[in-house]
Write an enzyme that holds these catalytic residues in place. Sequence first.
Site, PDB file in Angstrom:
ATOM      1  N   TYR A 136      79.208 -41.852   3.158  1.00  9.32           N
ATOM      2  CA  TYR A 136      80.550 -42.317   4.003  1.00  9.32           C
ATOM      3  C   TYR A 136      80.372 -43.354   4.930  1.00  9.32           C
ATOM      4  O   TYR A 136      81.007 -43.834   5.903  1.00  9.32           O
ATOM      5  CB  TYR A 136      80.876 -40.974   4.913  1.00  9.32           C
ATOM      6  CG  TYR A 136      81.393 -39.706   4.238  1.00  9.32           C
ATOM      7  CD1 TYR A 136      80.863 -39.328   3.056  1.00  9.32           C
ATOM      8  CD2 TYR A 136      82.892 -39.478   4.491  1.00  9.32           C
ATOM      9  CE1 TYR A 136      81.594 -38.144   2.505  1.00  9.32           C
ATOM     10  CE2 TYR A 136      83.473 -38.536   3.747  1.00  9.32           C
ATOM     11  CZ  TYR A 136      82.716 -37.627   2.880  1.00  9.32           C
ATOM     12  OH  TYR A 136      83.278 -36.750   2.101  1.00  9.32           O
ATOM     13  N   LYS A 187      69.591 -34.335  -4.297  1.00 16.03           N
ATOM     14  CA  LYS A 187      69.469 -34.777  -5.652  1.00 16.03           C
ATOM     15  C   LYS A 187      68.203 -35.750  -6.018  1.00 16.03           C
ATOM     16  O   LYS A 187      68.492 -36.896  -6.508  1.00 16.03           O
ATOM     17  CB  LYS A 187      70.993 -35.399  -6.169  1.00 16.03           C
ATOM     18  CG  LYS A 187      71.089 -35.650  -7.637  1.00 16.03           C
ATOM     19  CD  LYS A 187      71.211 -34.308  -8.260  1.00 16.03           C
ATOM     20  CE  LYS A 187      70.922 -34.396  -9.945  1.00 16.03           C
ATOM     21  NZ  LYS A 187      71.131 -33.288 -10.632  1.00 16.03           N
ATOM     22  N   ASP A 220      73.343 -29.480  -7.708  1.00 12.88           N
ATOM     23  CA  ASP A 220      73.892 -28.806  -8.977  1.00 12.88           C
ATOM     24  C   ASP A 220      73.563 -27.411  -8.912  1.00 12.88           C
ATOM     25  O   ASP A 220      74.435 -26.519  -9.293  1.00 12.88           O
ATOM     26  CB  ASP A 220      73.593 -29.816 -10.157  1.00 12.88           C
ATOM     27  CG  ASP A 220      72.128 -30.127 -10.553  1.00 12.88           C
ATOM     28  OD1 ASP A 220      71.427 -29.644  -9.597  1.00 12.88           O
ATOM     29  OD2 ASP A 220      71.953 -30.393 -11.641  1.00 12.88           O
ATOM     30  N   ASP A 244      80.272 -32.116   1.936  1.00 13.35           N
ATOM     31  CA  ASP A 244      81.633 -32.116   1.659  1.00 13.35           C
ATOM     32  C   ASP A 244      82.195 -30.961   0.598  1.00 13.35           C
ATOM     33  O   ASP A 244      83.069 -30.150   0.652  1.00 13.35           O
ATOM     34  CB  ASP A 244      82.381 -33.525   1.513  1.00 13.35           C
ATOM     35  CG  ASP A 244      83.876 -33.530   1.334  1.00 13.35           C
ATOM     36  OD1 ASP A 244      84.401 -32.985   1.879  1.00 13.35           O
ATOM     37  OD2 ASP A 244      84.169 -34.281   0.241  1.00 13.35           O
ATOM     38  N   ASP A 248      84.021 -26.962   0.326  1.00 15.76           N
ATOM     39  CA  ASP A 248      85.199 -26.409  -0.197  1.00 15.76           C
ATOM     40  C   ASP A 248      84.849 -25.292  -1.332  1.00 15.76           C
ATOM     41  O   ASP A 248      85.631 -24.499  -1.376  1.00 15.76           O
ATOM     42  CB  ASP A 248      85.764 -27.597  -1.113  1.00 15.76           C
ATOM     43  CG  ASP A 248      86.759 -28.540  -0.375  1.00 15.76           C
ATOM     44  OD1 ASP A 248      86.780 -28.591   0.811  1.00 15.76           O
ATOM     45  OD2 ASP A 248      87.760 -28.994  -1.063  1.00 15.76           O
TER      46      ASP A 248
HETATM   47  C1  IPM Z   1      86.680 -33.055   4.900  1.00 16.35           C
HETATM   48  C2  IPM Z   1      87.717 -34.052   4.358  1.00 16.35           C
HETATM   49  C3  IPM Z   1      87.267 -35.472   4.766  1.00 16.35           C
HETATM   50  C4  IPM Z   1      85.895 -35.607   4.153  1.00 16.35           C
HETATM   51  C5  IPM Z   1      88.219 -36.724   4.054  1.00 16.35           C
HETATM   52  C6  IPM Z   1      89.650 -36.239   4.303  1.00 16.35           C
HETATM   53  C7  IPM Z   1      87.939 -37.964   4.551  1.00 16.35           C
HETATM   54  O1  IPM Z   1      87.563 -33.766   2.959  1.00 16.35           O
HETATM   55  O2  IPM Z   1      86.685 -32.999   6.149  1.00 16.35           O
HETATM   56  O3  IPM Z   1      86.098 -32.307   4.202  1.00 16.35           O
HETATM   57  O4  IPM Z   1      85.540 -36.113   3.068  1.00 16.35           O
HETATM   58  O5  IPM Z   1      84.997 -35.580   5.026  1.00 16.35           O
HETATM   59 MN    MN Z   2      86.373 -32.093   2.444  1.00 16.96          MN
END
Ligand code: IPM
Ligand code: MN
Length: 349
Positions: A136, A187, A220, A244, A248
């Site tokens: 990032y 990784k 992975d 990130d 999710d």
């Molecule tokens: C998160 C989101 C952000 C990230 C995006 C919107 C820039 O996916 O907060 O997880 O990648 O960090």
């Molecule tokens: Mn995210």
Amino acid sequence: MKRVAVIPGDGIGPEVVAEAVRTLEVLRSSHDVQLELVHFDWGAEKFLKEGVGLPAGALEMLSEEFHAILAGAFGDPRVASNQHAEEILLGMRRGLDLYINLRPVRLLDARLTPLRNRTVTDIDFVVFRENTEGAYCGAGGFLKKGTDDEIATQEELNTRLGVERIIVAAFEYAGAQGRKRVTMADKSNVQRFGGDLWQRVFKEVAARYPEVEANHQYVDAMAMFMVLDPAQYDVIVSNNLFGDILTDLGAAIQGGLGLAASGNIHPGRVSLFEPVHGSAPPLAGKGVANPIGAILTSAMMVEYLGYPAASQAIEAAVRGAVSQNETTQDLGGTLSTKQAGDAIISRLG
Ligand code: IPM
Ligand code: MN
Ligand code: NAD
């Protein structure tokens, strides 16, 4: 009195933040939580009208005048470049040096997980995502853009300081919370340089915390084990991009993105709290978004601000509403965003 900057943002952001704010307002009388909430209209609408993402002087104002920031989500199909979201969200993470992205993965009710035969004790861990550098960092560029010979580079930046402080934060948390194991995901079998730095620093820091077990997995494999054996995790630490993606997946196994909360933290400084989910454009304006992610995010925020009892009360109220199926459609309920907020708020008093 603690001052909180509220930035609802785009899409479903304002709808879910409204429920978090109503929750915080109830805590004033129920738990003597003294907050002054100041709203800011930063987001796609302002960007489209005025060309302003993060206003000039915003970072200084936030760090000098506020104790915390409560944000919704940023992202709008009308801003294809995502420039405003990058300026506001990544701008605050980087500009306020919020190096810890703390993302709990906790199953509130066994019914919610898509995994078979898992109980609430099987899914209960915390991810420490490095939040200021890695992939990032924004470094990279194009050569011969738009031609058949085009080259695009995208750099990943790992500093000794950045890697060490997130790993230390993970071990400190494990020690303080009585968690037995920290697992680092990387990784390093392919990423020979950055991965090597993470490996060396992890071993060095782990040696300072002999009471905490240090464990390593390639990312992975971790993605696989999060599905097959989530009970093995206590604390996970990883870089910005892997963190990130893993969070999710973590959101999915706890019942979905609508539930997942997060804090972007620099201990002792103004810190930013936001649900893990995005602006979900297809749901926006329909009153169907799940407010629990935002409400649990506000629970993390009040804990950070020094009100642990209020934080626990919010969590208990959320559990209560979920156990009675008083939820939005994504969790199998029939309630609107506001009704789902009411179901939680009515359990707080
Ligand atoms: C998160 C989101 C952000 C990230 C995006 C919107 C820039 O996916 O907060 O997880 O990648 O960090
Ligand atoms: Mn995210
Ligand atoms: P998203 O999180 O907005 O949505 C992913 C899926 O989860 C969708 O199916 C959505 O309907 C569902 N979902 C998300 N939140 C929900 C909620 N509260 N209740 C019920 N269902 C929910 O991710 P996306 O679709 O990849 O991205 C949409 C926009 O949001 C993009 O512009 C993206 O960049 C942005 N985004 C912002 C943030 C942030 O501000 N922190 C985080 C992720 C994505």
